[in-house]
Each structure stands twice: as structure tokens, then as C-alpha cells.
Motif scaffolding. Sequence first.
Motif, PDB file in Angstrom:
ATOM      1  N   ASN A   1       0.926  -1.121  -0.182  1.00 42.96           N
ATOM      2  CA  ASN A   1      -0.083  -0.022  -0.031  1.00 42.96           C
ATOM      3  C   ASN A   1       0.837   1.302   0.026  1.00 42.96           C
ATOM      4  OD1 ASN A   1      -2.525   1.625   0.151  1.00 42.96           O
ATOM      5  ND2 ASN A   1      -1.560   2.094   2.190  1.00 42.96           N
ATOM      6  N   GLY A   2       1.795   1.451   0.723  1.00 46.91           N
ATOM      7  CA  GLY A   2       2.828   2.382   0.823  1.00 46.91           C
ATOM      8  C   GLY A   2       2.669   3.711   1.351  1.00 46.91           C
ATOM      9  N   HIS A   3       1.296   3.799   1.763  1.00 52.00           N
ATOM     10  CA  HIS A   3       0.982   5.531   2.135  1.00 52.00           C
ATOM     11  C   HIS A   3       0.415   5.395   3.726  1.00 52.00           C
ATOM     12  CE1 HIS A   3       1.399   5.461  -2.202  1.00 52.00           C
ATOM     13  NE2 HIS A   3       1.540   6.705  -2.144  1.00 52.00           N
ATOM     14  N   SER A   4       0.704   4.529   4.235  1.00 49.02           N
ATOM     15  CA  SER A   4       0.321   4.303   5.790  1.00 49.02           C
ATOM     16  C   SER A   4      -1.131   4.726   5.959  1.00 49.02           C
ATOM     17  CB  SER A   4       1.324   5.263   6.457  1.00 49.02           C
ATOM     18  OG  SER A   4       2.665   4.866   6.391  1.00 49.02           O
ATOM     19  N   ASP A   5      -2.246   4.444   5.124  1.00 52.62           N
ATOM     20  CA  ASP A   5      -3.440   4.795   5.421  1.00 52.62           C
ATOM     21  C   ASP A   5      -4.365   3.483   5.301  1.00 52.62           C
ATOM     22  OD1 ASP A   5      -3.074   4.438   2.544  1.00 52.62           O
ATOM     23  OD2 ASP A   5      -3.728   6.454   2.035  1.00 52.62           O
ATOM     24  N   VAL A   6      -3.785   2.415   5.305  1.00 53.99           N
ATOM     25  CA  VAL A   6      -4.603   1.114   5.179  1.00 53.99           C
ATOM     26  C   VAL A   6      -4.076   0.194   5.905  1.00 53.99           C
ATOM     27  CG1 VAL A   6      -5.391  -0.840   3.506  1.00 53.99           C
ATOM     28  CG2 VAL A   6      -5.562   1.682   2.706  1.00 53.99           C
ATOM     29  N   VAL A   7      -4.733  -0.724   6.457  1.00 54.00           N
ATOM     30  CA  VAL A   7      -4.111  -1.815   7.380  1.00 54.00           C
ATOM     31  C   VAL A   7      -4.841  -3.282   6.379  1.00 54.00           C
ATOM     32  CG1 VAL A   7      -4.337  -3.285   9.288  1.00 54.00           C
ATOM     33  CG2 VAL A   7      -3.889  -0.902   9.354  1.00 54.00           C
ATOM     34  N   GLN A   8      -3.958  -3.947   5.819  1.00 54.75           N
ATOM     35  CA  GLN A   8      -4.515  -5.162   4.881  1.00 54.75           C
ATOM     36  C   GLN A   8      -3.598  -6.175   4.980  1.00 54.75           C
ATOM     37  OE1 GLN A   8      -5.286  -4.921   0.673  1.00 54.75           O
ATOM     38  NE2 GLN A   8      -7.207  -4.322   1.487  1.00 54.75           N
ATOM     39  N   GLY A   9      -4.096  -7.464   4.454  1.00 62.16           N
ATOM     40  CA  GLY A   9      -3.053  -8.618   4.382  1.00 62.16           C
ATOM     41  C   GLY A   9      -3.433  -9.354   3.285  1.00 62.16           C
ATOM     42  N   ALA A  10      -2.405 -10.178   2.896  1.00 60.29           N
ATOM     43  CA  ALA A  10      -2.759 -11.152   1.683  1.00 60.29           C
ATOM     44  C   ALA A  10      -1.976 -12.523   1.895  1.00 60.29           C
ATOM     45  CB  ALA A  10      -2.080 -10.290   0.382  1.00 60.29           C
ATOM     46  N   VAL A  11      -2.732 -13.525   1.311  1.00 65.37           N
ATOM     47  CA  VAL A  11      -2.105 -14.844   1.094  1.00 65.37           C
ATOM     48  C   VAL A  11      -2.041 -15.369  -0.059  1.00 65.37           C
ATOM     49  CG1 VAL A  11      -1.905 -17.088   2.246  1.00 65.37           C
ATOM     50  CG2 VAL A  11      -3.042 -15.462   3.714  1.00 65.37           C
ATOM     51  N   ILE A  12      -0.975 -15.512  -0.720  1.00 62.08           N
ATOM     52  CA  ILE A  12      -0.782 -15.950  -2.141  1.00 62.08           C
ATOM     53  C   ILE A  12      -0.305 -17.453  -2.285  1.00 62.08           C
ATOM     54  CG2 ILE A  12       0.155 -15.407  -4.179  1.00 62.08           C
ATOM     55  CD1 ILE A  12       0.875 -12.511  -2.927  1.00 62.08           C
ATOM     56  N   GLY A  13      -1.178 -18.200  -2.967  1.00 63.92           N
ATOM     57  CA  GLY A  13      -0.818 -19.481  -3.222  1.00 63.92           C
ATOM     58  C   GLY A  13       0.040 -19.520  -4.448  1.00 63.92           C
ATOM     59  N   LYS A  14       0.999 -20.505  -4.552  1.00 65.90           N
ATOM     60  CA  LYS A  14       1.773 -20.822  -5.756  1.00 65.90           C
ATOM     61  C   LYS A  14       0.726 -21.651  -6.814  1.00 65.90           C
ATOM     62  CE  LYS A  14       6.211 -22.239  -7.586  1.00 65.90           C
ATOM     63  NZ  LYS A  14       7.709 -22.611  -7.072  1.00 65.90           N
ATOM     64  N   THR A  15       0.210 -22.635  -6.172  1.00 60.93           N
ATOM     65  CA  THR A  15      -0.857 -23.164  -6.802  1.00 60.93           C
ATOM     66  C   THR A  15      -2.114 -22.998  -6.616  1.00 60.93           C
ATOM     67  OG1 THR A  15      -1.055 -24.847  -4.891  1.00 60.93           O
ATOM     68  CG2 THR A  15       0.864 -25.470  -6.455  1.00 60.93           C
ATOM     69  N   GLN A  16      -2.619 -23.455  -7.677  1.00 62.21           N
ATOM     70  CA  GLN A  16      -4.489 -23.094  -7.939  1.00 62.21           C
ATOM     71  C   GLN A  16      -5.202 -23.673  -6.538  1.00 62.21           C
ATOM     72  OE1 GLN A  16      -5.634 -20.809  -9.984  1.00 62.21           O
ATOM     73  NE2 GLN A  16      -7.312 -20.737  -8.502  1.00 62.21           N
ATOM     74  N   GLU A  17      -4.619 -24.899  -6.299  1.00 65.73           N
ATOM     75  CA  GLU A  17      -5.171 -25.608  -4.916  1.00 65.73           C
ATOM     76  C   GLU A  17      -4.910 -24.820  -3.895  1.00 65.73           C
ATOM     77  OE1 GLU A  17      -3.163 -29.350  -4.655  1.00 65.73           O
ATOM     78  OE2 GLU A  17      -4.600 -29.788  -2.991  1.00 65.73           O
ATOM     79  N   HIS A  18      -3.729 -24.264  -3.494  1.00 66.62           N
ATOM     80  CA  HIS A  18      -3.473 -23.509  -2.494  1.00 66.62           C
ATOM     81  C   HIS A  18      -4.416 -22.272  -2.311  1.00 66.62           C
ATOM     82  CE1 HIS A  18       0.137 -25.447  -0.567  1.00 66.62           C
ATOM     83  NE2 HIS A  18      -0.620 -25.762  -0.005  1.00 66.62           N
ATOM     84  N   ALA A  19      -4.268 -21.680  -3.471  1.00 66.60           N
ATOM     85  CA  ALA A  19      -5.098 -20.277  -3.773  1.00 66.60           C
ATOM     86  C   ALA A  19      -6.634 -20.587  -3.426  1.00 66.60           C
ATOM     87  CB  ALA A  19      -4.913 -19.805  -5.133  1.00 66.60           C
ATOM     88  N   ASP A  20      -7.182 -21.701  -3.885  1.00 71.37           N
ATOM     89  CA  ASP A  20      -8.629 -21.896  -3.573  1.00 71.37           C
ATOM     90  C   ASP A  20      -9.024 -22.332  -2.435  1.00 71.37           C
ATOM     91  OD1 ASP A  20      -8.994 -21.696  -6.344  1.00 71.37           O
ATOM     92  OD2 ASP A  20      -9.250 -23.901  -6.876  1.00 71.37           O
ATOM     93  N   LEU A  21      -7.871 -22.957  -1.543  1.00 72.17           N
ATOM     94  CA  LEU A  21      -8.087 -23.368  -0.244  1.00 72.17           C
ATOM     95  C   LEU A  21      -8.276 -22.085   0.773  1.00 72.17           C
ATOM     96  CD1 LEU A  21      -7.761 -25.967   2.061  1.00 72.17           C
ATOM     97  CD2 LEU A  21      -5.493 -25.139   1.814  1.00 72.17           C
ATOM     98  N   PHE A  22      -7.212 -21.027   0.225  1.00 74.87           N
ATOM     99  CA  PHE A  22      -7.248 -19.889   1.022  1.00 74.87           C
ATOM    100  C   PHE A  22      -8.515 -19.049   1.035  1.00 74.87           C
ATOM    101  CE2 PHE A  22      -2.553 -20.469   0.292  1.00 74.87           C
ATOM    102  CZ  PHE A  22      -2.221 -21.064   1.749  1.00 74.87           C
ATOM    103  N   ASN A  23      -9.091 -18.816  -0.305  1.00 74.91           N
ATOM    104  CA  ASN A  23     -10.124 -18.276  -0.758  1.00 74.91           C
ATOM    105  C   ASN A  23     -11.352 -18.747   0.043  1.00 74.91           C
ATOM    106  OD1 ASN A  23      -9.868 -16.104  -2.435  1.00 74.91           O
ATOM    107  ND2 ASN A  23      -9.455 -17.261  -4.073  1.00 74.91           N
ATOM    108  N   TRP A  24     -11.135 -20.153   0.301  1.00 73.37           N
ATOM    109  CA  TRP A  24     -12.599 -20.724   0.816  1.00 73.37           C
ATOM    110  C   TRP A  24     -12.649 -20.485   2.380  1.00 73.37           C
ATOM    111  CZ3 TRP A  24     -13.574 -24.547   4.396  1.00 73.37           C
ATOM    112  CH2 TRP A  24     -14.943 -25.178   4.217  1.00 73.37           C
ATOM    113  N   TRP A  25     -11.450 -20.672   3.036  1.00 75.73           N
ATOM    114  CA  TRP A  25     -11.358 -20.368   4.363  1.00 75.73           C
ATOM    115  C   TRP A  25     -11.497 -18.977   4.730  1.00 75.73           C
ATOM    116  CZ3 TRP A  25     -12.079 -23.225   8.351  1.00 75.73           C
ATOM    117  CH2 TRP A  25     -11.943 -24.780   8.170  1.00 75.73           C
ATOM    118  N   GLY A  26     -11.096 -18.057   3.860  1.00 74.35           N
ATOM    119  CA  GLY A  26     -11.086 -16.585   3.893  1.00 74.35           C
ATOM    120  C   GLY A  26     -12.514 -16.240   4.096  1.00 74.35           C
ATOM    121  N   ASN A  27     -13.423 -16.753   3.269  1.00 69.49           N
ATOM    122  CA  ASN A  27     -14.860 -16.666   3.458  1.00 69.49           C
ATOM    123  C   ASN A  27     -15.489 -17.250   4.424  1.00 69.49           C
ATOM    124  OD1 ASN A  27     -17.560 -15.877   2.654  1.00 69.49           O
ATOM    125  ND2 ASN A  27     -17.585 -18.040   1.620  1.00 69.49           N
TER     126      ASN A  27
END
Length: 396
Positions: free
Chosen positions: A202-228
Motif C-alpha cells: 500500500n505504501g502510504h500508511s493509510d490502510v491495514v490489510q493482508g494477503a495470502v498468495i498460493g503458488k498453486t491453484q489448489e492452495h489459492a482456492d483453499l485460502f479463498n475458501w477459508w477466508g470466506n
Amino acid sequence: MTEFSSLTRVIRAGIETDTSQGAVVPPLYSSSNYTFAEFGVPREFDYTRSGNPTRALLGDALAELEGGAGATIVATGMGAVTLSLISLLEPGDVVAYPHDCYGGSWRVFEQLGAKGHYVFEAVDFSDTEGAAARLRELHPKLVWLETPSNPLLRITDVEAISAVGHELGAVVVADNTFLPLVQRPFDLGVDVIVHSVTKYLNGHSDVVQGAVIGKTQEHADLFNWWGNVLGLTASPADSHLVLRGLRTLEVRIQRHLENALAVVEAIKDHPAIKHVYFPGLESHPGHEIAVKQQNGFGAMLSLELVGGEDSARRFVEATELFSLAESLGGTESLVAHPATMTHASMTPEAQEAAGITRGLLRFSIGIEPAADIIADLKVSLDAAVLEESLSPALGN
Ligand SMILES: Cc1ncc(COP(=O)(O)O)c(C=O)c1O
């Protein structure tokens, strides 16, 4: 058609995608819900906890930036840490984590361990041989990496440790908060990348946020599912701001890197300083690994002051440019006292094991002109020693 670089795709994330008004930058979709196209037929998005067009653009951009299959954008960096743990682990699984990781990560590891959900074991990953041997004893399900570490900027050989992790069947997660663009963990063998988006992305000290990035689609789908499921997903308005921040990431990072190098060169021999922690220095024990796996040395540095906590306080009172605040990675320069701020959640024993002393200050070098940063640092460091060397009679 021209095949544009990944960076161009990130800088132009969502540009010219508005089909209703032809807006150049993508509009902010704040709606919490979306109509079904017809009975029983949802559109791409139905409810913002599970998905949102603005947040999805940001997720795609961050996945593109790191070279992953997909990203889940959550409300905070700690939310990203938590999401990755809960998604990947079963009760009783062993997690190997750096003994000198970010204090908030340390706290969640400690607390989940204390509740008996998982077993957390601290490892010194800056000692590659020792860490490899320890991993072979522990047989972790998950290896957590954070390099450079916070606040002492120790370096982990990501390729070597990932290889050992994989040999043991572990998933390797790297917190890449300190080095977006500069370090590419997926290329070094990591499976999952976590970011505190709050920082450089973000770089401007006006947002608090996080990200989890999966290398594989399987991991990416898993994080999306649990995030919801867990309800951790980030707000569209914050995602809109981060998309804007991302467009200047590369120019900001270049300036951060140049400034940090110039600052270290200018102040490294100042008499107020006992030790400079910065991987760009050839004397830094992790320098060669940093050269091998990073495209720069980052813009975080820590100084151990000769006069301990008293000097640290005097420095902070004297500086006119460094704001005394937690966090990092914004355009403005910051100073933090890890023992009482970022790492205060660690026990004194854990702080000692991690090398965090009362005389340690951590700096996030901003993008102000280097000459101004250096001028302020010199005056503030002078103030830190000057009073220190006054005799008690003169000083009081
Ligand atoms: C390396 C690292 N990881 C994770 C976090 C947590 O991020 P947040 O404060 O966005 O929850 C931080 C915050 O300082 C951090 O420095």
C-alpha cells in the motif's frame, strides 16, 4: 498482440475495464451484495464477504506481482498469518518458525500453541546447517520463514531451507512483507507467500490489510475458501486504495532502496552507534545470501546505540524527521523502539533470545530526499552521544 511484462500488468491492474462509463481507473464497488441474474443463477459476485470486484482486481494484481496462482485479500497482515495457519494445519501439526519473527506473528504462534491447537517450535534460520538439522528432528508440517527478519534483519537462505522443508513433506510459507519486488520467494522454492499489505504494497500508511498468495491453484482456492468461511476478507474501499498504491510500487521501492544505501554509508561510523544491522553491509553475516536471493537490500535497518535505552530516548526526542511509530514501508521515514513497541508482546526472554535490546532502534527509511534524511539522522545521533558524554554535574 504485445505480451507485456508482469510489472506493467500490475501497474495497469483494472485500467480500462469499466464497461459502463469507460472510466480509466476501475471504480470502487462498495455494494455488499449483488442481484442474481435470475432465479437460481448467481452472477460472478453475490456477497462481498465471499467475493467483490474491487478486491478481486487487487487479488489478481498481487498474485501477478509474486507469480502465484491467486491471492486472498484479508483485513490485516495478522489475518493473513492466521488464515494461512488455519487453512494448512491439522490439530497437533508442528510448525517451525523463526525465533526472531515479527512480534505479532510470535504472539499468534504462542497463543495457538498454548491452546494446544498446533505445536510451534522456534528455529534460528540464519544458521542454515543448524536449522536444517533441527528441521529433520522436528518433522514440521509447516515451515514459516521471514527474511530479512524483524528487527535484526537476519537473512535466511530461502532456497536451502525450502529444499529441506520439502524433503520432509512440509509446506513452506514466507512472509515477504519487507521485500515486495526485491525478493521472489516462489522462485526460491516457497509454496505460500504472506504479506502485511499495510506496508510497502500500500505504501502510504493509510490502510491495514493482508494477503495470502498460493503458488498453486489448489492452495489459492483453499485460502479463498477459508477466508470466506472465517470472515477475514478485506474491505473494498481499502482494496481500492491499495490498488492505487500498487501503481507506484516500483518507483517507491527504487527510491527506498537508494535512500537506505545512502543513509547507511553516511552514518555507519557515527560514534553513537555500536552496531548497524543492514544486509547491504559486507560485514553482515547474511550479506552473501542476500546478494544471491534479493535484488536489493531493502529499506529497513536497525541501530544498536552505544548508550542503550537512554541514547535511544534522546535520539527519538531529537529527530525532526523520523516519526516515532510502529509499522514501516510508507513514504515517510519512521523510527521504532522494538523492545517497547513492535516486539513488546514478546516476553523479555523471547526478546533476549531474538537479540532485541533496550538500545535498539529500527528505522523504516522513507522516500524523502536522502540528504534531508541523513542531515536529520546526524543531528539526532549527535544528540544521542553528546548528552551521554556530559558529566553528571554538567548534564543536570
Ligand atoms: C513482517 C510482518 N508480518 C506481519 C505483520 C502484521 O501485519 P498487520 O499489522 O497488517 O496485521 C507485520 C506488521 O508489522 C510485519 O511487520
